[in-house]
Design a protein around this motif. Structure first.
Motif, PDB file in Angstrom:
ATOM      1  N   ASN A  42      -2.779 -22.381 -70.270  1.00  0.00           N
ATOM      2  CA  ASN A  42      -3.066 -23.815 -70.205  1.00  0.00           C
ATOM      3  C   ASN A  42      -3.191 -24.323 -68.772  1.00  0.00           C
ATOM      4  O   ASN A  42      -3.786 -25.380 -68.533  1.00  0.00           O
ATOM      5  N   SER A  43      -2.643 -23.563 -67.816  1.00  0.00           N
ATOM      6  CA  SER A  43      -2.748 -23.963 -66.415  1.00  0.00           C
ATOM      7  C   SER A  43      -4.192 -23.927 -65.937  1.00  0.00           C
ATOM      8  O   SER A  43      -4.577 -24.657 -65.021  1.00  0.00           O
ATOM      9  N   LEU A  44      -4.991 -23.072 -66.572  1.00  0.00           N
ATOM     10  CA  LEU A  44      -6.383 -22.928 -66.152  1.00  0.00           C
ATOM     11  C   LEU A  44      -7.219 -24.159 -66.506  1.00  0.00           C
ATOM     12  O   LEU A  44      -8.316 -24.336 -65.973  1.00  0.00           O
ATOM     13  N   LYS A  45      -6.697 -24.989 -67.391  1.00  0.00           N
ATOM     14  CA  LYS A  45      -7.432 -26.202 -67.759  1.00  0.00           C
ATOM     15  C   LYS A  45      -7.543 -27.169 -66.587  1.00  0.00           C
ATOM     16  O   LYS A  45      -8.480 -27.970 -66.514  1.00  0.00           O
ATOM     17  N   LEU A  46      -6.572 -27.096 -65.668  1.00  0.00           N
ATOM     18  CA  LEU A  46      -6.547 -28.030 -64.542  1.00  0.00           C
ATOM     19  C   LEU A  46      -6.775 -27.338 -63.203  1.00  0.00           C
ATOM     20  O   LEU A  46      -6.768 -27.992 -62.157  1.00  0.00           O
ATOM     21  N   ALA A  47      -6.977 -26.031 -63.246  1.00  0.00           N
ATOM     22  CA  ALA A  47      -7.175 -25.278 -62.003  1.00  0.00           C
ATOM     23  C   ALA A  47      -8.659 -25.116 -61.711  1.00  0.00           C
ATOM     24  O   ALA A  47      -9.497 -25.142 -62.615  1.00  0.00           O
ATOM     25  N   SER A  48      -8.971 -24.955 -60.446  1.00  0.00           N
ATOM     26  CA  SER A  48     -10.355 -24.731 -60.029  1.00  0.00           C
ATOM     27  C   SER A  48     -10.399 -23.427 -59.239  1.00  0.00           C
ATOM     28  O   SER A  48      -9.945 -23.366 -58.095  1.00  0.00           O
ATOM     29  N   LEU A  49     -10.923 -22.382 -59.869  1.00  0.00           N
ATOM     30  CA  LEU A  49     -10.914 -21.055 -59.255  1.00  0.00           C
ATOM     31  C   LEU A  49     -12.320 -20.484 -59.153  1.00  0.00           C
ATOM     32  O   LEU A  49     -13.166 -20.730 -60.004  1.00  0.00           O
ATOM     33  N   ASN A  50     -12.530 -19.709 -58.110  1.00  0.00           N
ATOM     34  CA  ASN A  50     -13.782 -18.969 -57.939  1.00  0.00           C
ATOM     35  C   ASN A  50     -13.417 -17.492 -57.890  1.00  0.00           C
ATOM     36  O   ASN A  50     -12.795 -17.035 -56.930  1.00  0.00           O
ATOM     37  N   LEU A  51     -13.812 -16.754 -58.910  1.00  0.00           N
ATOM     38  CA  LEU A  51     -13.380 -15.361 -59.040  1.00  0.00           C
ATOM     39  C   LEU A  51     -14.450 -14.363 -58.614  1.00  0.00           C
ATOM     40  O   LEU A  51     -14.297 -13.168 -58.840  1.00  0.00           O
ATOM     41  N   SER A  52     -15.514 -14.827 -57.997  1.00  0.00           N
ATOM     42  CA  SER A  52     -16.645 -13.944 -57.692  1.00  0.00           C
ATOM     43  C   SER A  52     -16.261 -12.768 -56.804  1.00  0.00           C
ATOM     44  O   SER A  52     -16.852 -11.692 -56.898  1.00  0.00           O
ATOM     45  N   ALA A  53     -15.266 -12.949 -55.938  1.00  0.00           N
ATOM     46  CA  ALA A  53     -14.872 -11.872 -55.023  1.00  0.00           C
ATOM     47  C   ALA A  53     -13.687 -11.064 -55.540  1.00  0.00           C
ATOM     48  O   ALA A  53     -13.212 -10.154 -54.858  1.00  0.00           O
ATOM     49  N   CYS A  54     -13.220 -11.378 -56.733  1.00  0.00           N
ATOM     50  CA  CYS A  54     -12.036 -10.704 -57.279  1.00  0.00           C
ATOM     51  C   CYS A  54     -12.388  -9.348 -57.885  1.00  0.00           C
ATOM     52  O   CYS A  54     -13.545  -9.069 -58.204  1.00  0.00           O
ATOM     53  N   SER A  55     -11.366  -8.532 -58.070  1.00  0.00           N
ATOM     54  CA  SER A  55     -11.553  -7.236 -58.718  1.00  0.00           C
ATOM     55  C   SER A  55     -11.902  -7.447 -60.186  1.00  0.00           C
ATOM     56  O   SER A  55     -11.637  -8.513 -60.757  1.00  0.00           O
ATOM     57  N   GLN A  56     -12.484  -6.408 -60.789  1.00  0.00           N
ATOM     58  CA  GLN A  56     -12.841  -6.520 -62.198  1.00  0.00           C
ATOM     59  C   GLN A  56     -11.605  -6.715 -63.067  1.00  0.00           C
ATOM     60  O   GLN A  56     -11.640  -7.462 -64.052  1.00  0.00           O
ATOM     61  N   LEU A  57     -10.504  -6.087 -62.699  1.00  0.00           N
ATOM     62  CA  LEU A  57      -9.273  -6.235 -63.475  1.00  0.00           C
ATOM     63  C   LEU A  57      -8.798  -7.683 -63.456  1.00  0.00           C
ATOM     64  O   LEU A  57      -8.388  -8.232 -64.491  1.00  0.00           O
ATOM     65  N   THR A  58      -8.853  -8.318 -62.288  1.00  0.00           N
ATOM     66  CA  THR A  58      -8.454  -9.726 -62.178  1.00  0.00           C
ATOM     67  C   THR A  58      -9.348 -10.605 -63.052  1.00  0.00           C
ATOM     68  O   THR A  58      -8.867 -11.489 -63.771  1.00  0.00           O
ATOM     69  N   LYS A  59     -10.642 -10.350 -63.006  1.00  0.00           N
ATOM     70  CA  LYS A  59     -11.584 -11.119 -63.829  1.00  0.00           C
ATOM     71  C   LYS A  59     -11.297 -10.931 -65.317  1.00  0.00           C
ATOM     72  O   LYS A  59     -11.353 -11.894 -66.092  1.00  0.00           O
ATOM     73  N   ASP A  60     -11.000  -9.699 -65.705  1.00  0.00           N
ATOM     74  CA  ASP A  60     -10.730  -9.413 -67.118  1.00  0.00           C
ATOM     75  C   ASP A  60      -9.490 -10.165 -67.603  1.00  0.00           C
ATOM     76  O   ASP A  60      -9.487 -10.758 -68.691  1.00  0.00           O
ATOM     77  N   ILE A  61      -8.431 -10.136 -66.789  1.00  0.00           N
ATOM     78  CA  ILE A  61      -7.174 -10.786 -67.178  1.00  0.00           C
ATOM     79  C   ILE A  61      -7.355 -12.299 -67.277  1.00  0.00           C
ATOM     80  O   ILE A  61      -6.922 -12.936 -68.250  1.00  0.00           O
ATOM     81  N   LEU A  62      -8.004 -12.880 -66.280  1.00  0.00           N
ATOM     82  CA  LEU A  62      -8.158 -14.336 -66.272  1.00  0.00           C
ATOM     83  C   LEU A  62      -9.161 -14.817 -67.317  1.00  0.00           C
ATOM     84  O   LEU A  62      -9.019 -15.925 -67.848  1.00  0.00           O
ATOM     85  N   TYR A  63     -10.152 -13.988 -67.634  1.00  0.00           N
ATOM     86  CA  TYR A  63     -11.071 -14.393 -68.705  1.00  0.00           C
ATOM     87  C   TYR A  63     -10.317 -14.503 -70.024  1.00  0.00           C
ATOM     88  O   TYR A  63     -10.504 -15.466 -70.783  1.00  0.00           O
ATOM     89  N   ALA A  64      -9.479 -13.513 -70.310  1.00  0.00           N
ATOM     90  CA  ALA A  64      -8.716 -13.533 -71.565  1.00  0.00           C
ATOM     91  C   ALA A  64      -7.828 -14.776 -71.639  1.00  0.00           C
ATOM     92  O   ALA A  64      -7.689 -15.398 -72.700  1.00  0.00           O
ATOM     93  N   LYS A  65      -7.233 -15.148 -70.500  1.00  0.00           N
ATOM     94  CA  LYS A  65      -6.382 -16.345 -70.476  1.00  0.00           C
ATOM     95  C   LYS A  65      -7.216 -17.617 -70.634  1.00  0.00           C
ATOM     96  O   LYS A  65      -6.827 -18.551 -71.345  1.00  0.00           O
ATOM     97  N   ALA A  66      -8.367 -17.644 -69.973  1.00  0.00           N
ATOM     98  CA  ALA A  66      -9.235 -18.821 -70.073  1.00  0.00           C
ATOM     99  C   ALA A  66      -9.775 -18.981 -71.491  1.00  0.00           C
ATOM    100  O   ALA A  66      -9.891 -20.108 -72.001  1.00  0.00           O
ATOM    101  N   LYS A  67     -10.084 -17.881 -72.125  1.00  0.00           N
ATOM    102  CA  LYS A  67     -10.585 -17.939 -73.505  1.00  0.00           C
ATOM    103  C   LYS A  67      -9.541 -18.563 -74.422  1.00  0.00           C
ATOM    104  O   LYS A  67      -9.873 -19.382 -75.296  1.00  0.00           O
ATOM    105  N   ARG A  68      -8.274 -18.199 -74.211  1.00  0.00           N
ATOM    106  CA  ARG A  68      -7.201 -18.802 -75.010  1.00  0.00           C
ATOM    107  C   ARG A  68      -7.028 -20.276 -74.657  1.00  0.00           C
ATOM    108  O   ARG A  68      -6.814 -21.118 -75.534  1.00  0.00           O
TER     109      ARG A  68
END
Length: 213
Positions: A42-68
């Protein structure tokens, strides 16, 4: 920065929206798996993040959280804009579902999808994802990973887009690997030479037996 973040989390502080915004786009990619797992979706609802430079693992984890986090808005027009910063971690099946929602994805977002996810998409699915931005795909066709995606598609399917994509697989085209012949060994050559040398004598013996019989 990494040490400060670890100390902050180590003191029992949560990585909530305030903390994530304080970390900012620059340091979000420094979060390790343990720290990422402490983030409340739920924290991602108010956060502003740019993940373009992140590792694929970081993107995978945060996508799953954002989807929820945005699951309750999945069927709303705003869903795509909410989930867009996290699509670099989306699996192929989620992108296939998204292709049915008229999202008008820009080609730069398409090019930054997970490689395996992009390569799993059909021509019609990419067409539906891009919508009004489809024509921009022609400008990216020689850039990876779009280039690899184009090469995997049938040229006849690409032609249906009418945007000038080239490099797909031709109908009926089969790659045949050249057959490798084993070089004849000297031993084999020797055996052949002996056989040829004895052939006249063997032939005479055969004819003699045939006549006498």
């Amino acid at each position: 920065a990494s040490a400060i973040i670890r100390r902050y989390v180590g003191l029992g502080n949560a990585l909530n929206a305030t903390a994530l915004n304080a970390i900012g786009m620059r340091y979000a990619c420094l979060l390790n798996v343990t720290e990422l797992n402490t983030i409340d979706p739920n924290s991602l609802k108010l956060a502003s993040l740019n993940l373009s430079a992140c590792s694929q693992l970081t993107k995978d984890i945060l996508y799953a959280k954002a989807k929820r986090a945005f699951s309750d808005q999945h069927y709303l027009p705003a869903y795509y804009e909410l989930i867009k910063p996290y699509l670099g971690g989306a699996p192929g099946e989620d992108l296939k579902a998204l292709s049915k929602d008229n999202v008008n994805m820009d080609v730069s977002t398409l090019a930054n999808l997970r490689r395996d996810s992009l390569l799993s998409l059909t021509v019609s699915e990419v067409e539906n994802l891009l919508g009004i931005n489809l024509r921009d795909l022609e400008k990216w066709q020689h850039k990876s990973p779009i280039r690899e995606w184009v090469r995997m598609q049938k040229q006849s399917e690409l032609d249906k887009l009418h945007i000038g994509l080239a490099g797909g697989t031709q109908e009926g085209y089969i790659n045949i690997a050249p057959r490798k012949f084993q070089p004849t060994s000297s031993a084999s050559l020797g055996a052949v030479a002996v056989t040829l040398h004895l052939l006249p004598a063997l032939l005479i013996s055969f004819l003699t037996v045939s006549v006498l019989s």
